[in-house]
Scaffold this motif. Structure first.
Motif, PDB file in Angstrom:
ATOM      1  N   UNK A 137      46.042  15.872 -20.928  1.00 16.52           N
ATOM      2  CA  UNK A 137      45.682  15.135 -20.142  1.00 16.52           C
ATOM      3  C   UNK A 137      45.545  13.251 -19.644  1.00 16.52           C
ATOM      4  N   UNK A 138      45.451  13.538 -21.357  1.00 12.77           N
ATOM      5  CA  UNK A 138      45.663  11.734 -21.721  1.00 12.77           C
ATOM      6  C   UNK A 138      46.925  10.479 -21.071  1.00 12.77           C
ATOM      7  N   UNK A 139      47.957  11.869 -20.960  1.00 20.11           N
ATOM      8  CA  UNK A 139      48.915  11.020 -20.912  1.00 20.11           C
ATOM      9  C   UNK A 139      49.017  10.805 -19.485  1.00 20.11           C
ATOM     10  N   UNK A 140      47.928  11.382 -18.806  1.00 23.17           N
ATOM     11  CA  UNK A 140      47.864  11.076 -16.980  1.00 23.17           C
ATOM     12  C   UNK A 140      47.263   9.961 -16.561  1.00 23.17           C
ATOM     13  N   UNK A 141      45.856  10.539 -17.082  1.00 24.18           N
ATOM     14  CA  UNK A 141      44.540   9.936 -17.026  1.00 24.18           C
ATOM     15  C   UNK A 141      44.717   8.211 -17.691  1.00 24.18           C
ATOM     16  N   UNK A 155      32.843   8.097 -16.783  1.00 25.05           N
ATOM     17  CA  UNK A 155      34.768   8.173 -16.354  1.00 25.05           C
ATOM     18  C   UNK A 155      35.006   8.230 -15.677  1.00 25.05           C
ATOM     19  N   UNK A 156      35.417   7.635 -14.256  1.00 31.82           N
ATOM     20  CA  UNK A 156      35.975   8.490 -13.003  1.00 31.82           C
ATOM     21  C   UNK A 156      37.737   8.498 -12.810  1.00 31.82           C
ATOM     22  N   UNK A 157      38.513   8.531 -14.533  1.00 34.32           N
ATOM     23  CA  UNK A 157      39.543   8.551 -14.106  1.00 34.32           C
ATOM     24  C   UNK A 157      40.340  10.211 -13.402  1.00 34.32           C
ATOM     25  N   UNK A 158      38.994  10.935 -13.652  1.00 31.01           N
ATOM     26  CA  UNK A 158      39.544  12.506 -13.510  1.00 31.01           C
ATOM     27  C   UNK A 158      39.302  12.635 -12.295  1.00 31.01           C
ATOM     28  N   UNK A 159      38.417  12.008 -11.844  1.00 31.49           N
ATOM     29  CA  UNK A 159      38.209  12.046 -10.362  1.00 31.49           C
ATOM     30  C   UNK A 159      38.584  11.197  -9.176  1.00 31.49           C
ATOM     31  N   UNK A 160      39.670  10.368  -9.803  1.00 29.92           N
ATOM     32  CA  UNK A 160      40.675   9.818  -9.231  1.00 29.92           C
ATOM     33  C   UNK A 160      41.815  10.296  -9.293  1.00 29.92           C
ATOM     34  N   UNK A 161      41.831  11.239 -10.509  1.00 28.97           N
ATOM     35  CA  UNK A 161      43.362  12.241 -11.107  1.00 28.97           C
ATOM     36  C   UNK A 161      43.219  13.058  -9.680  1.00 28.97           C
ATOM     37  N   UNK A 162      41.986  13.859  -9.223  1.00 34.42           N
ATOM     38  CA  UNK A 162      41.494  15.056  -8.513  1.00 34.42           C
ATOM     39  C   UNK A 162      42.765  14.631  -7.142  1.00 34.42           C
ATOM     40  N   UNK A 163      41.960  13.307  -6.807  1.00 31.57           N
ATOM     41  CA  UNK A 163      42.558  13.288  -5.499  1.00 31.57           C
ATOM     42  C   UNK A 163      43.216  12.374  -5.365  1.00 31.57           C
ATOM     43  N   UNK A 164      44.601  11.898  -6.442  1.00 31.82           N
ATOM     44  CA  UNK A 164      45.897  11.576  -6.425  1.00 31.82           C
ATOM     45  C   UNK A 164      46.409  12.950  -6.621  1.00 31.82           C
ATOM     46  N   UNK A 165      45.939  14.061  -7.150  1.00 31.01           N
ATOM     47  CA  UNK A 165      46.716  15.352  -6.901  1.00 31.01           C
ATOM     48  C   UNK A 165      46.989  15.797  -6.072  1.00 31.01           C
ATOM     49  N   UNK A 166      45.159  16.032  -5.176  1.00 32.54           N
ATOM     50  CA  UNK A 166      45.200  16.549  -3.844  1.00 32.54           C
ATOM     51  C   UNK A 166      45.927  16.136  -3.209  1.00 32.54           C
ATOM     52  N   UNK A 167      46.112  14.298  -3.238  1.00 29.44           N
ATOM     53  CA  UNK A 167      47.692  14.035  -1.637  1.00 29.44           C
ATOM     54  C   UNK A 167      48.443  14.068  -2.504  1.00 29.44           C
ATOM     55  N   UNK A 168      49.315  13.869  -3.229  1.00 27.40           N
ATOM     56  CA  UNK A 168      50.756  14.785  -3.941  1.00 27.40           C
ATOM     57  C   UNK A 168      51.121  15.531  -2.971  1.00 27.40           C
ATOM     58  N   UNK A 169      49.942  16.794  -3.042  1.00 23.49           N
ATOM     59  CA  UNK A 169      50.085  18.126  -2.702  1.00 23.49           C
ATOM     60  C   UNK A 169      50.053  18.026  -1.187  1.00 23.49           C
TER      61      UNK A 169
END
Length: 182
Positions: A137-141, A155-169
Protein backbone atom coordinates in the motif's frame (compact mmCIF):
# COMPACT_ATOMS: atom_id res chain seq x y z
CA UNK A 1 -27.95 -23.79 -9.03
CA UNK A 2 -27.55 -20.73 -6.77
CA UNK A 3 -24.97 -22.56 -4.68
CA UNK A 4 -22.98 -23.58 -7.76
CA UNK A 5 -23.05 -20.00 -9.07
CA UNK A 6 -21.88 -18.72 -5.70
CA UNK A 7 -19.03 -21.23 -5.53
CA UNK A 8 -17.96 -20.48 -9.11
CA UNK A 9 -17.96 -16.72 -8.48
CA UNK A 10 -15.93 -17.30 -5.31
CA UNK A 11 -13.43 -19.53 -7.14
CA UNK A 12 -12.96 -17.04 -9.99
CA UNK A 13 -12.62 -14.12 -7.57
CA UNK A 14 -10.17 -15.93 -5.26
CA UNK A 15 -7.99 -17.00 -8.19
CA UNK A 16 -8.10 -13.49 -9.62
CA UNK A 17 -7.10 -11.98 -6.27
CA UNK A 18 -4.14 -14.36 -5.96
CA UNK A 19 -2.93 -13.47 -9.46
CA UNK A 20 -3.36 -9.74 -8.88
CA UNK A 21 -1.48 -10.04 -5.58
CA UNK A 22 1.35 -11.92 -7.29
CA UNK A 23 1.69 -9.22 -9.93
CA UNK A 24 1.39 -6.47 -7.33
CA UNK A 25 4.04 -8.06 -5.07
CA UNK A 26 6.42 -8.13 -8.04
CA UNK A 27 5.71 -4.52 -9.02
CA UNK A 28 6.42 -3.13 -5.54
CA UNK A 29 9.40 -5.49 -5.13
CA UNK A 30 8.01 -6.83 -1.87
CA UNK A 31 9.98 -9.20 0.34
CA UNK A 32 9.91 -12.52 -1.51
CA UNK A 33 10.82 -14.51 1.61
CA UNK A 34 7.86 -13.22 3.61
CA UNK A 35 5.41 -16.06 4.44
CA UNK A 36 2.52 -14.21 2.77
CA UNK A 37 4.56 -13.71 -0.42
CA UNK A 38 5.61 -17.34 -0.37
CA UNK A 39 1.97 -18.44 -0.07
CA UNK A 40 0.90 -16.31 -3.05
CA UNK A 41 3.82 -17.52 -5.18
CA UNK A 42 3.33 -21.20 -4.32
CA UNK A 43 -0.41 -21.08 -5.00
CA UNK A 44 0.01 -19.32 -8.35
CA UNK A 45 3.17 -21.06 -9.61
CA UNK A 46 1.40 -24.07 -11.20
CA UNK A 47 -0.52 -21.69 -13.48
CA UNK A 48 2.05 -18.95 -14.05
CA UNK A 49 5.34 -20.84 -14.55
CA UNK A 50 4.22 -22.80 -17.67
CA UNK A 51 2.84 -19.59 -19.19
CA UNK A 52 6.11 -17.75 -18.46
CA UNK A 53 7.95 -20.14 -20.74
CA UNK A 54 5.87 -18.78 -23.62
CA UNK A 55 5.24 -15.17 -22.54
CA UNK A 56 8.28 -13.24 -21.28
CA UNK A 57 8.12 -10.25 -18.97
CA UNK A 58 8.40 -6.71 -20.26
CA UNK A 59 10.00 -3.84 -18.36
CA UNK A 60 9.60 -5.46 -14.95
CA UNK A 61 5.96 -6.42 -15.60
CA UNK A 62 5.11 -10.11 -15.48
CA UNK A 63 3.02 -10.30 -18.64
CA UNK A 64 2.23 -13.99 -18.11
CA UNK A 65 0.57 -13.27 -14.75
CA UNK A 66 -1.22 -10.22 -16.12
CA UNK A 67 -2.55 -12.17 -19.11
CA UNK A 68 -3.63 -15.04 -16.88
CA UNK A 69 -5.47 -12.65 -14.54
CA UNK A 70 -7.21 -11.07 -17.54
CA UNK A 71 -8.21 -14.51 -18.88
CA UNK A 72 -9.58 -15.58 -15.49
CA UNK A 73 -11.61 -12.36 -15.24
CA UNK A 74 -12.94 -12.81 -18.78
CA UNK A 75 -13.71 -16.52 -18.33
CA UNK A 76 -15.96 -15.66 -15.41
CA UNK A 77 -18.28 -13.90 -17.87
CA UNK A 78 -18.26 -16.90 -20.21
CA UNK A 79 -18.41 -19.91 -17.89
CA UNK A 80 -21.15 -18.76 -15.51
CA UNK A 81 -23.63 -17.71 -18.26
CA UNK A 82 -22.98 -20.98 -20.16
CA UNK A 83 -23.66 -23.06 -17.04
CA UNK A 84 -26.87 -21.15 -16.45
CA UNK A 85 -28.03 -21.83 -20.01
CA UNK A 86 -27.86 -18.20 -21.04
CA UNK A 87 -26.19 -16.60 -24.03
CA UNK A 88 -22.68 -15.26 -23.89
CA UNK A 89 -20.78 -12.88 -26.11
CA UNK A 90 -17.02 -13.35 -26.28
CA UNK A 91 -16.15 -9.72 -27.24
CA UNK A 92 -18.35 -8.40 -24.41
CA UNK A 93 -16.85 -10.95 -22.03
CA UNK A 94 -13.36 -9.72 -22.91
CA UNK A 95 -14.36 -6.09 -22.24
CA UNK A 96 -16.13 -7.06 -19.01
CA UNK A 97 -13.04 -9.06 -18.04
CA UNK A 98 -10.78 -6.02 -18.39
CA UNK A 99 -13.19 -3.83 -16.40
CA UNK A 100 -13.64 -6.54 -13.78
CA UNK A 101 -9.87 -6.96 -13.39
CA UNK A 102 -9.53 -3.23 -12.80
CA UNK A 103 -12.42 -3.14 -10.34
CA UNK A 104 -11.20 -6.18 -8.40
CA UNK A 105 -7.75 -4.60 -8.09
CA UNK A 106 -9.34 -1.53 -6.49
CA UNK A 107 -11.41 -3.73 -4.18
CA UNK A 108 -8.27 -5.66 -3.20
CA UNK A 109 -6.47 -2.41 -2.39
CA UNK A 110 -9.45 -1.36 -0.26
CA UNK A 111 -9.50 -4.70 1.59
CA UNK A 112 -5.75 -4.67 2.25
CA UNK A 113 -5.88 -1.12 3.62
CA UNK A 114 -8.86 -2.03 5.82
CA UNK A 115 -7.09 -5.10 7.21
CA UNK A 116 -3.94 -3.02 7.70
CA UNK A 117 -5.89 -0.41 9.68
CA UNK A 118 -7.52 -3.09 11.85
CA UNK A 119 -4.18 -4.82 12.42
CA UNK A 120 -2.63 -1.53 13.56
CA UNK A 121 -5.12 -1.47 16.44
CA UNK A 122 -4.73 -5.12 17.42
CA UNK A 123 -1.26 -6.38 16.51
CA UNK A 124 1.61 -5.48 18.82
CA UNK A 125 5.17 -5.73 17.52
CA UNK A 126 6.44 -7.32 14.32
CA UNK A 127 4.00 -9.13 12.04
CA UNK A 128 5.17 -10.38 8.61
CA UNK A 129 1.74 -9.93 7.02
CA UNK A 130 1.56 -6.35 8.23
CA UNK A 131 4.98 -5.70 6.70
CA UNK A 132 3.86 -7.02 3.29
CA UNK A 133 0.61 -5.05 3.43
CA UNK A 134 2.65 -1.93 4.18
CA UNK A 135 4.89 -2.65 1.17
CA UNK A 136 1.83 -3.17 -1.04
CA UNK A 137 0.00 0.00 0.00
CA UNK A 138 2.93 2.38 0.43
CA UNK A 139 3.04 3.45 -3.26
CA UNK A 140 -0.62 4.53 -2.96
CA UNK A 141 -0.46 6.07 0.50
CA UNK A 142 2.89 7.91 0.20
CA UNK A 143 1.54 10.72 -2.05
CA UNK A 144 -1.40 11.22 0.32
CA UNK A 145 0.95 11.35 3.32
CA UNK A 146 2.93 14.13 1.63
CA UNK A 147 -0.23 16.25 1.47
CA UNK A 148 -1.84 15.22 4.76
CA UNK A 149 0.76 14.58 7.48
CA UNK A 150 0.10 12.68 10.70
CA UNK A 151 -2.21 14.65 12.96
CA UNK A 152 -1.56 14.00 16.63
CA UNK A 153 0.06 10.67 15.82
CA UNK A 154 -2.88 9.55 13.66
CA UNK A 155 -2.25 8.56 10.05
CA UNK A 156 -5.30 9.70 8.10
CA UNK A 157 -3.89 8.65 4.72
CA UNK A 158 -5.86 5.38 4.75
CA UNK A 159 -9.11 7.26 5.36
CA UNK A 160 -8.35 9.67 2.50
CA UNK A 161 -7.44 6.70 0.26
CA UNK A 162 -10.80 5.06 1.11
CA UNK A 163 -12.60 8.24 0.11
CA UNK A 164 -10.61 8.54 -3.13
CA UNK A 165 -11.24 4.90 -4.08
CA UNK A 166 -14.98 5.37 -3.53
CA UNK A 167 -15.02 8.60 -5.55
CA UNK A 168 -13.17 6.86 -8.40
CA UNK A 169 -15.66 3.97 -8.20
CA UNK A 170 -18.60 6.41 -8.38
CA UNK A 171 -17.10 8.38 -11.29
CA UNK A 172 -16.34 5.24 -13.32
CA UNK A 173 -19.80 3.86 -12.46
CA UNK A 174 -21.34 7.04 -13.85
CA UNK A 175 -19.26 6.90 -17.03
CA UNK A 176 -19.60 3.14 -17.61
CA UNK A 177 -23.01 1.92 -16.37
CA UNK A 178 -22.05 -1.78 -16.53
CA UNK A 179 -19.32 -1.03 -13.90
CA UNK A 180 -21.91 -1.15 -11.11
CA UNK A 181 -23.05 -4.64 -12.10
CA UNK A 182 -19.54 -6.13 -12.15
Amino acid sequence: MEAINYLLRFAFDALLMVLVLRLWLQLVKADFYNPFSQFIVKVSNPMVVPLRRVIPGLGGIDLATLLLAYLVASLKFIVIPVLNGGPFDIPSSMIFGALYLLKQTGILLFIIMLVMALMSWVVQGYNPTQVIFHQLTEPFLRPIRRIIPNIGGLDLSVLVAFLLLNVINIVIGGAIPVWRML
